[in-house]
Design a protein around this motif. Sequence first.
Motif, PDB file in Angstrom:
ATOM      1  N   SER A   1      16.544  24.144 -26.057  1.00 28.45           N
ATOM      2  CA  SER A   1      15.831  25.244 -25.410  1.00 28.45           C
ATOM      3  C   SER A   1      14.776  24.686 -24.462  1.00 28.45           C
ATOM      4  CB  SER A   1      15.164  26.134 -26.456  1.00 28.45           C
ATOM      5  OG  SER A   1      14.141  25.404 -27.129  1.00 28.45           O
ATOM      6  N   LYS A   2      14.147  25.598 -23.743  1.00 30.21           N
ATOM      7  CA  LYS A   2      13.069  25.199 -22.830  1.00 30.21           C
ATOM      8  C   LYS A   2      11.934  24.550 -23.606  1.00 30.21           C
ATOM      9  CE  LYS A   2      10.081  27.004 -19.159  1.00 30.21           C
ATOM     10  NZ  LYS A   2       9.696  28.202 -18.369  1.00 30.21           N
ATOM     11  N   GLU A   3      11.688  25.032 -24.808  1.00 36.58           N
ATOM     12  CA  GLU A   3      10.607  24.492 -25.633  1.00 36.58           C
ATOM     13  C   GLU A   3      10.885  23.043 -26.036  1.00 36.58           C
ATOM     14  OE1 GLU A   3      11.854  27.591 -25.978  1.00 36.58           O
ATOM     15  OE2 GLU A   3      10.050  28.473 -25.089  1.00 36.58           O
ATOM     16  N   THR A   4      12.140  22.713 -26.306  1.00 38.61           N
ATOM     17  CA  THR A   4      12.462  21.358 -26.775  1.00 38.61           C
ATOM     18  C   THR A   4      12.750  20.382 -25.637  1.00 38.61           C
ATOM     19  OG1 THR A   4      14.817  21.907 -27.028  1.00 38.61           O
ATOM     20  CG2 THR A   4      13.385  22.237 -28.946  1.00 38.61           C
ATOM     21  N   LEU A   5      13.204  20.881 -24.487  1.00 38.51           N
ATOM     22  CA  LEU A   5      13.573  19.995 -23.374  1.00 38.51           C
ATOM     23  C   LEU A   5      12.552  19.994 -22.242  1.00 38.51           C
ATOM     24  CD1 LEU A   5      17.426  20.662 -23.009  1.00 38.51           C
ATOM     25  CD2 LEU A   5      16.273  18.883 -24.329  1.00 38.51           C
ATOM     26  N   LYS A   6      11.668  20.994 -22.233  1.00 37.85           N
ATOM     27  CA  LYS A   6      10.641  21.119 -21.188  1.00 37.85           C
ATOM     28  C   LYS A   6      11.212  21.434 -19.810  1.00 37.85           C
ATOM     29  CE  LYS A   6       7.956  19.961 -24.533  1.00 37.85           C
ATOM     30  NZ  LYS A   6       7.354  21.057 -25.343  1.00 37.85           N
ATOM     31  N   VAL A   7      12.435  21.916 -19.754  1.00 35.64           N
ATOM     32  CA  VAL A   7      13.043  22.448 -18.531  1.00 35.64           C
ATOM     33  C   VAL A   7      13.785  23.722 -18.912  1.00 35.64           C
ATOM     34  CG1 VAL A   7      13.300  20.203 -17.392  1.00 35.64           C
ATOM     35  CG2 VAL A   7      15.169  21.099 -18.787  1.00 35.64           C
ATOM     36  N   PRO A   8      13.999  24.645 -17.964  1.00 31.67           N
ATOM     37  CA  PRO A   8      14.736  25.866 -18.291  1.00 31.67           C
ATOM     38  C   PRO A   8      16.123  25.563 -18.853  1.00 31.67           C
ATOM     39  CG  PRO A   8      13.668  26.082 -16.159  1.00 31.67           C
ATOM     40  CD  PRO A   8      13.509  24.648 -16.571  1.00 31.67           C
ATOM     41  N   VAL A   9      16.497  26.293 -19.887  1.00 35.95           N
ATOM     42  CA  VAL A   9      17.820  26.144 -20.503  1.00 35.95           C
ATOM     43  C   VAL A   9      18.510  27.509 -20.489  1.00 35.95           C
ATOM     44  CG1 VAL A   9      19.102  25.616 -22.612  1.00 35.95           C
ATOM     45  CG2 VAL A   9      17.105  24.235 -21.980  1.00 35.95           C
ATOM     46  N   ILE A  10      19.667  27.555 -19.838  1.00 34.09           N
ATOM     47  CA  ILE A  10      20.472  28.771 -19.803  1.00 34.09           C
ATOM     48  C   ILE A  10      21.752  28.505 -20.588  1.00 34.09           C
ATOM     49  CG2 ILE A  10      21.574  30.512 -18.369  1.00 34.09           C
ATOM     50  CD1 ILE A  10      18.570  30.213 -17.863  1.00 34.09           C
ATOM     51  N   SER A  11      22.017  29.320 -21.584  1.00 35.11           N
ATOM     52  CA  SER A  11      23.267  29.142 -22.326  1.00 35.11           C
ATOM     53  C   SER A  11      24.257  30.225 -21.916  1.00 35.11           C
ATOM     54  CB  SER A  11      23.025  29.178 -23.836  1.00 35.11           C
ATOM     55  OG  SER A  11      22.606  30.455 -24.254  1.00 35.11           O
ATOM     56  N   ILE A  12      25.499  29.832 -21.810  1.00 35.58           N
ATOM     57  CA  ILE A  12      26.567  30.758 -21.457  1.00 35.58           C
ATOM     58  C   ILE A  12      27.685  30.566 -22.479  1.00 35.58           C
ATOM     59  CG2 ILE A  12      27.400  29.081 -19.736  1.00 35.58           C
ATOM     60  CD1 ILE A  12      28.495  31.505 -18.149  1.00 35.58           C
ATOM     61  N   GLY A  13      28.031  31.656 -23.153  1.00 31.69           N
ATOM     62  CA  GLY A  13      28.992  31.524 -24.240  1.00 31.69           C
ATOM     63  C   GLY A  13      29.948  32.694 -24.334  1.00 31.69           C
ATOM     64  N   VAL A  14      31.002  32.479 -25.104  1.00 36.10           N
ATOM     65  CA  VAL A  14      32.040  33.484 -25.321  1.00 36.10           C
ATOM     66  C   VAL A  14      32.352  33.524 -26.814  1.00 36.10           C
ATOM     67  CG1 VAL A  14      34.443  34.118 -24.849  1.00 36.10           C
ATOM     68  CG2 VAL A  14      33.045  33.071 -23.050  1.00 36.10           C
ATOM     69  N   PRO A  15      32.352  34.707 -27.435  1.00 42.75           N
ATOM     70  CA  PRO A  15      32.723  34.780 -28.855  1.00 42.75           C
ATOM     71  C   PRO A  15      34.208  34.510 -29.049  1.00 42.75           C
ATOM     72  CG  PRO A  15      32.443  36.985 -27.959  1.00 42.75           C
ATOM     73  CD  PRO A  15      32.014  36.034 -26.878  1.00 42.75           C
ATOM     74  N   THR A  16      34.520  33.614 -29.956  1.00 43.92           N
ATOM     75  CA  THR A  16      35.920  33.265 -30.229  1.00 43.92           C
ATOM     76  C   THR A  16      36.303  33.477 -31.689  1.00 43.92           C
ATOM     77  OG1 THR A  16      35.310  30.948 -30.632  1.00 43.92           O
ATOM     78  CG2 THR A  16      35.970  31.539 -28.380  1.00 43.92           C
TER      79      THR A  16
END
Length: 318
Positions: free
Chosen positions: A210-225
């Motif tokens: 996340s942004k909190e752990t990496l110090k850069v914006p984190v965008i997740s993109i996912g699909v339920p399978t």
Amino acid sequence: MSLRTDLAVDESEKVNNITMLKGLKNDEAWLCDMKVTKTEILDKVAATEFRKPIGKYVTIEFNDISNDDKKFTDLIEISASELSKMLHLKISDTVLVVCLGNNEITPDSLGPKASKSVIPTRHIKEKLKKIYSENKFAPVAIITPGVLGQTGIETAEIVRGVVKEIKPKAVIVIDALMSTNLSRLAKTIQITDSGIIPGGADNKMRAEISKETLKVPVISIGVPTVVDAATITKELIGEVLNIVSENEDGSKGVYNSLNEKEKQDRMKECLSPYEKALIVTPNEIDFFINEIAKVIGYTINKALHNDISIEDMQMLIS
């Protein structure tokens, strides 16, 4: 008992008086016959109610796109537009794409398969300056870190190391998700800026990305399978209990004679053998995963590289 899901729209269906939550914005729209739900969790109260971190969640639900080039293109355009809005990047900003999952397990192979459709360009920025600048590419790097059981290394540790080395302006994480709704499997895309926990949001033992752990914006993109088997079991039990809830003379049956707590306890007892023990995926998952992985890869290309067409993507990837 609460059933497991990674989707904000699944959680919204469980929340009573959703419009009354002050710390929540929830809007729905239809674009090209696809339902786009935008949910923004603004405070801790709403986050607790939703069982999701504070952040923005965009969910795109669609019908079968196989053998329909227009629907395929429309889905990419809509997804890329929403992804771009969350990223807020310049064309010169470096982006790291992290493709999570296990290529040996089909429902969990979304990330590795999508990586084959993402165009890596960071390496040509200096070596092929003319091609790079003429095509207005963004500097994109891709990693497929595998899973903890294969590497013995926490995925978050690998990602942190790469982020420290190449210093991207943003990280995009691709991963397969879990839903509580069978109809959403492989027919839903969720994009969120709240980060992700490898192995699922309920897996508290894993380090989040996340942004909190990496110090850069984190965008997740996912699909339920996959769907938790307990979800399906609960639906079946509910149907059976409804059927037997009345006696022949019209009086209350055993189930309806119970108070609400007793009903919940009975349901929990029935579901306990299935809790976290089994997941279910569609018969056609091999076909679905290849199709939707390409959509995810193309969505990222479209969002990052200026005016790139699907035809150009196909040429560059092949």
